[in-house]
Design an enzyme around this catalytic site. Structure first.
Site, PDB file in Angstrom:
ATOM      1  N   ASP A 105      31.130  62.114  68.947  1.00 27.76           N
ATOM      2  CA  ASP A 105      30.551  63.224  68.193  1.00 27.76           C
ATOM      3  C   ASP A 105      31.518  63.716  67.120  1.00 27.76           C
ATOM      4  O   ASP A 105      32.739  63.685  67.303  1.00 27.76           O
ATOM      5  CB  ASP A 105      30.183  64.368  69.136  1.00 27.76           C
ATOM      6  CG  ASP A 105      29.021  63.982  70.036  1.00 27.76           C
ATOM      7  OD1 ASP A 105      28.452  62.913  69.802  1.00 27.76           O
ATOM      8  OD2 ASP A 105      28.699  64.742  70.957  1.00 27.76           O
ATOM      9  N   CYS A 144      33.120  60.491  73.085  1.00 25.80           N
ATOM     10  CA  CYS A 144      31.656  60.592  72.999  1.00 25.80           C
ATOM     11  C   CYS A 144      31.163  60.219  71.610  1.00 25.80           C
ATOM     12  O   CYS A 144      29.971  60.014  71.408  1.00 25.80           O
ATOM     13  CB  CYS A 144      31.176  61.990  73.372  1.00 25.80           C
ATOM     14  SG  CYS A 144      31.740  63.267  72.239  1.00 25.80           S
ATOM     15  N   CYS A 160      32.839  69.871  74.396  1.00 20.66           N
ATOM     16  CA  CYS A 160      32.089  70.053  73.145  1.00 20.66           C
ATOM     17  C   CYS A 160      32.546  71.335  72.447  1.00 20.66           C
ATOM     18  O   CYS A 160      32.626  71.383  71.216  1.00 20.66           O
ATOM     19  CB  CYS A 160      30.597  70.118  73.426  1.00 20.66           C
ATOM     20  SG  CYS A 160      30.034  68.877  74.615  1.00 20.66           S
ATOM     21  N   CYS A 172      26.101  66.218  70.191  1.00 17.48           N
ATOM     22  CA  CYS A 172      25.192  66.633  71.247  1.00 17.48           C
ATOM     23  C   CYS A 172      24.739  68.083  71.045  1.00 17.48           C
ATOM     24  O   CYS A 172      25.292  68.812  70.216  1.00 17.48           O
ATOM     25  CB  CYS A 172      25.886  66.487  72.593  1.00 17.48           C
ATOM     26  SG  CYS A 172      27.143  67.743  72.829  1.00 17.48           S
TER      27      CYS A 172
HETATM   28 FE1  FES Z   1      30.603  64.997  72.692  1.00 19.90          FE
HETATM   29 FE2  FES Z   1      29.222  67.102  73.308  1.00 19.90          FE
HETATM   30  S1  FES Z   1      29.085  65.160  74.244  1.00 19.90           S
HETATM   31  S2  FES Z   1      30.697  66.891  71.762  1.00 19.90           S
END
Ligand code: FES
Length: 143
Positions: free
Chosen positions: A36, A34, A103, A59
């Protein structure tokens, strides 16, 4: 409602966000799927986490879980912090939707990475204490 009130609260008003200039333990982890990124900064004295700050480029669920994780480890011993699982963080937030479980894994890993850094700075091999920091291999579900 997809997200619990606690998740929304920690997302809208994250606790302990920012920099910790006198941190002696810093861990940065990311999820390549993702994209992040989360950074945990701890100040550890006599095996106790006396202060903590985080920065999360990610996110809303990642922000909420890092915020809650900082609340849970503040004042905790290293051993207590290492025992903190993403499940416990999720429970403290009254749950997360299944697609957002990964996450919360980031928050658990960021704390472990910071504690590993703490030992490494003292010339101590963290692996016997913290374990291997495995690569993030949890799937990000496609929707
Ligand atoms: Fe990647 Fe939440 S979508 S940490």
């Amino acid at each position: 409602m997809l997200y619990s009130e606690k998740v929304m609260d920690h997302f809208a008003h994250p606790r302990n966000v920012g920099e910790l200039p006198d941190a002696n333990a810093v861990g940065t982890v990311g999820n390549p799927k993702c994209g992040d990124i989360m950074q945990m900064m701890l100040k550890i004295e006599n095996d106790v986490i006396v202060d903590v700050k985080f920065k999360t480029f990610g996110c809303g669920a990642a922000i909420a879980t890092s915020s809650m994780a900082t609340e849970l480890v503040k004042g905790a011993t290293i051993q207590e912090a290492l025992a903190l699982t993403n499940k416990a963080v999720m429970e403290a937030l009254d749950g997360l939707p299944a697609v957002k479980v990964h996450c919360s894994v980031l928050a658990e890993q960021a704390i472990r990475a910071a504690i590993s850094d703490y030992y490494r700075r003292q010339g101590i091999d963290p692996v016997p204490i913290v374990g291997e920091l495995e690569d993030h291999d949890e799937e990000v579900p496609e929707d």
